[in-house]
Design a protein around this motif. Structure first.
Motif, PDB file in Angstrom:
ATOM      1  N   SER A  45       0.965  -1.102  -0.104  1.00 30.41           N
ATOM      2  CA  SER A  45       0.020   0.049   0.104  1.00 30.41           C
ATOM      3  C   SER A  45       0.657   1.379  -0.011  1.00 30.41           C
ATOM      4  O   SER A  45       0.534   2.234  -0.568  1.00 30.41           O
ATOM      5  CB  SER A  45      -1.058  -0.026   1.165  1.00 30.41           C
ATOM      6  OG  SER A  45      -1.846  -1.057   1.202  1.00 30.41           O
ATOM      7  N   GLN A  85      -7.451   0.399  -0.570  1.00 32.79           N
ATOM      8  CA  GLN A  85      -7.519  -0.831   0.002  1.00 32.79           C
ATOM      9  C   GLN A  85      -8.961  -0.985   1.097  1.00 32.79           C
ATOM     10  O   GLN A  85      -9.391  -1.876   0.833  1.00 32.79           O
ATOM     11  CB  GLN A  85      -6.243  -1.306   1.069  1.00 32.79           C
ATOM     12  CG  GLN A  85      -6.309  -2.398   1.836  1.00 32.79           C
ATOM     13  CD  GLN A  85      -5.018  -2.803   2.397  1.00 32.79           C
ATOM     14  OE1 GLN A  85      -4.074  -2.120   2.306  1.00 32.79           O
ATOM     15  NE2 GLN A  85      -5.015  -3.970   3.245  1.00 32.79           N
ATOM     16  N   ASP A 161      -5.618  -1.593  -4.980  1.00 36.20           N
ATOM     17  CA  ASP A 161      -4.890  -2.096  -3.539  1.00 36.20           C
ATOM     18  C   ASP A 161      -5.840  -2.970  -3.117  1.00 36.20           C
ATOM     19  O   ASP A 161      -6.868  -3.011  -2.730  1.00 36.20           O
ATOM     20  CB  ASP A 161      -4.765  -0.928  -2.953  1.00 36.20           C
ATOM     21  CG  ASP A 161      -3.641  -1.196  -1.802  1.00 36.20           C
ATOM     22  OD1 ASP A 161      -3.371  -2.506  -1.604  1.00 36.20           O
ATOM     23  OD2 ASP A 161      -3.275  -0.487  -1.050  1.00 36.20           O
ATOM     24  N   GLU A 162      -5.406  -4.541  -3.286  1.00 35.48           N
ATOM     25  CA  GLU A 162      -5.989  -5.437  -2.826  1.00 35.48           C
ATOM     26  C   GLU A 162      -7.825  -5.388  -3.098  1.00 35.48           C
ATOM     27  O   GLU A 162      -8.372  -5.366  -2.188  1.00 35.48           O
ATOM     28  CB  GLU A 162      -5.951  -5.947  -1.307  1.00 35.48           C
ATOM     29  CG  GLU A 162      -4.488  -5.891  -0.861  1.00 35.48           C
ATOM     30  CD  GLU A 162      -4.489  -6.403   0.585  1.00 35.48           C
ATOM     31  OE1 GLU A 162      -5.151  -6.681   1.129  1.00 35.48           O
ATOM     32  OE2 GLU A 162      -3.219  -6.556   1.030  1.00 35.48           O
TER      33      GLU A 162
HETATM   34 MG    MG Z   1      -2.002  -2.611   2.037  1.00 32.01          MG
END
Ligand code: MG
Ligand code: ATP
Lengths: 312, 281
Positions: A45, A85, A161-162
């Motif tokens: 991140s 995220q 992000d994810e």
């Molecule tokens: Mg992260």
């Protein structure tokens, strides 16, 4: 070859004395789908935020579309779509309104934003939810809305992000399908994940990151070829015997030149012929509770490189 | 090879696309905030009309009857109690809006529903987020103050033709208090009761010791300092000058303006600084 759209060289981000990102270098070409694969706390991140021009690097070079984020933050961000995220949709507004206000942030005319909002709601399979409250959406729907919002400016590069962490398998597959479409349309994707299947599905190329540094780089197939065997035999002996039998196997198979990983719940034997190893084990009088021969995955690459599992 | 040549067509396109947000970004944030406020328009209008009605009636008519009966029609400051208290209530209304809009919504934007983080990922710059929030509160405050002033006129509580300048005075007071509170709220990582403390130990005493219901001079000197540092007192005195020609030396009027403007400059700059630090980590 066209100039890369993202260039990072010896990128470092320090918080006080702690280096969250400790000298990362990579390049992403236009239209490429590039992944950062790594466990919790690897610095994924942090890297994404630097690329997204919302976090100033401590040192190193960073060029996004040929511009320096320290100088041209707003200009760079005008060309990015960002899926953070954790969702930061405005829960006080309705679904469609979230797209409308966000589109305006890019200085786009209201009419264009409204038109794109409708297209993107269809793309994100959120038709009929226009007036719904954000809080009333499921996790997968929120994620798709966040992706729709990230696309409102028709970005050159999409940062994810994810994207599917915390979603159930069905929601993940819907999301992968949407991302795959974007990839086909030529959108450059930079994504982080700690799911190897996600990385294998979506990434043309990826780096394995751990503790702020890059452990390996390549396409999923290249990485598996370079750092693992063709097949893996997984055997379980029950938690009471696992360690003991594992140690025995490590000696026996190790003598044959095979790598053996003893995990808390199972033993992994790396070989190009898993069935043959299983036969040897049973011939030696061992009775695994379960056994499985499978192809090597990025999980094995990660285990090899770091000695740890990706998902702890 | 230099990684940031800035020469490509990509770079040129980015620079063109970033131009509008660089200039107008704060207003896009204002648009967003106003849309959020629309979800509580009802409350804004009802509070905007209801609370002045209530106050003007209870204090200006109710309490005023007693005060005027005992002290004559020139009860306080040579005017009726209603005329005396009305501009103070106007200024108080601005403080109330400020204490609502510059506390919880700021905490919300940074933390609970981090729309500021969302905006910071777009071409909007952190300082523009702060500016946009301030502009939107100015707009909401003006709506409240204009409604309030209209009611004052109806009640016959604003005798001077330049009484409407009390709106500007109140706006300055609301912003002076509000921007400083915004700066403070921005520094909070977590609300463990600090915002409630602001209400209880700053807003409430401020409204009691700012010459709102009776002149500051009735207090002993060792309590009057609360008024001197209170943006509400300065705004109230200023509003009174406009509303009924309250006599004070011109330098004092200038001090009111200067003090309020100084607080706005400090609070606004502080909030911007924290936004830059917090949204770029
Ligand atoms: Mg992260
Ligand atoms: N603002 C910050 N201040 C101090 N330390 C930080 C900050 N942000 C991140 N870190 C630390 O930097 C390291 C990397 O964090 P980062 O969020 O980049 O990891 P990640 O790879 O994204 O992990 P995850 O999979 O959990 O999201 C962590 O140890 C984290 O605690």
């Amino acid at each position: 070859m066209p100039a890369p759209v993202i260039v990072a060289r010896d990128l470092v981000k320090k918080y006080q004395d702690f280096a969250a990102v400790d000298g990362i270098s990579f390049e992403v070409a236009s239209g490429e789908s590039f992944g950062l694969l790594g466990p919790n706390g690897a610095g994924k991140s942090t890297t994404m935020r630097m690329v997204g021009a919302v976090s100033t690097r401590t040192s190193g070079e960073l060029g996004i579309l040929g511009l320096d984020p320290d100088v041209h933050g707003p200009e760079i961000r005008s060309q990015l779509g960002v899926v953070p995220q954790s969702d930061n949709l405005d829960t006080e507004l309705r679904v469609r309104e979230n797209l409308l206000v966000y589109g305006r942030y890019f200085g786009l005319p209201r009419k264009l934003v409204a038109q794109r909002a409708d297209e993107l709601l269809a793309f994100a399979q959120l038709e009929g939810k226009e007036k719904a409250r954000v809080d009333a959406l499921s996790g997968g729907m929120k994620r798709r809305l966040t992706i729709a919002r990230a696309l409102i400016n028709d970005p050159r590069i999409l940062l994810l992000d994810e994207p599917t962490t915390g979603l159930d398998p069905q929601a993940r597959h819907i999301l992968w399908d949407r991302l795959f479409r974007l990839k086909e349309q030529g959108t450059t994707l930079l994504l982080t994940t700690h799911y190897m299947d996600e990385a294998e599905q979506l990434c043309d190329r990826l780096v394995v990151v751990d503790k702020g540094t890059i452990m390996a780089e390549g396409s999923p197939a290249e990485l598996i070829r370079a750092h693992s065997t063709r097949e893996v035999l997984e055997v379980r002996f029950g938690s009471d015997h696992n360690a003991e039998v594992g140690a025995r196997l490590a000696r026996a198979q190790g003598a044959d030149g095979h790598r053996v990983e003893v995990l808390p719940d199972r033993v992994l034997i790396y070989s190009d012929n898993g069935e043959a190893e299983l036969v040897k084990i049973t011939e030696a009088g061992l009775r695994p509770v379960t056994s499985l021969v499978r192809r090597s995955s990025l999980e094995d690459v990660f285990l090899r490189l770091t000695g740890r599992s990706l998902v702890e | 090879m230099n990684v940031t040549t800035g020469q490509s067509t990509d770079a040129a396109r980015a620079i063109a696309a970033g131009r509008r947000s660089r200039r107008w970004g704060a207003w896009y944030v204002t648009e967003h905030r106003l849309r959020m406020m629309r979800t509580y328009t009802g409350t804004v209008v009802i509070a905007g009309i209801g609370s002045p009605l209530l106050y003007l009636y209870a204090l200006g008519v109710g309490l005023a009857t007693i005060v005027d009966a005992n002290m004559g029609p020139d009860a306080v400051d040579g005017v009726s109690y209603l005329v005396f208290v009305a501009p103070a209530l106007l200024a108080t209304a601005a403080i109330t809006v400020a204490s609502e809009e510059f506390t919880y919504p700021i905490m919300l934007g940074y933390k609970w529903n981090p729309t500021f983080t969302g905006a910071a990922a777009s071409p909007i710059r952190p300082v523009q987020i702060v500016d946009g929030v301030v502009y939107s509160v100015i707009i909401r405050m003006l709506v409240n103050l204009v409604l309030f002033y209209a009611l004052m006129v109806l009640f016959g509580a604003a005798p001077s033709p330049v009484g409407f300048l009390g709106i500007v005075a109140s706006l300055l007071g609301g912003l002076a208090f509000g921007t400083v509170i915004m700066g403070y709220t921005s520094t909070l990582q977590e609300d463990t009761g600090q915002l409630a403390m602001v209400q209880r130990f700053i807003v409430l005493p401020m409204s009691l010791f700012s010459g709102t219901f009776f002149p500051l001079a009735v207090f002993p000197i060792y309590l009057q300092w609360i008024g001197w540092i209170s943006p509400l007192w300065h705004a109230t005195e200023l509003a009174r000058v406009f509303s009924y020609g309250y006599a004070e030396p011109i330098w004092l009027t200038l001090v009111h303006v200067a003090y309020l403007v100084a607080l706005i400059v400090i609070g606004w700059a502080w909030s911007r600084r924290i936004a830059v630090r917090r949204l770029n980590s």
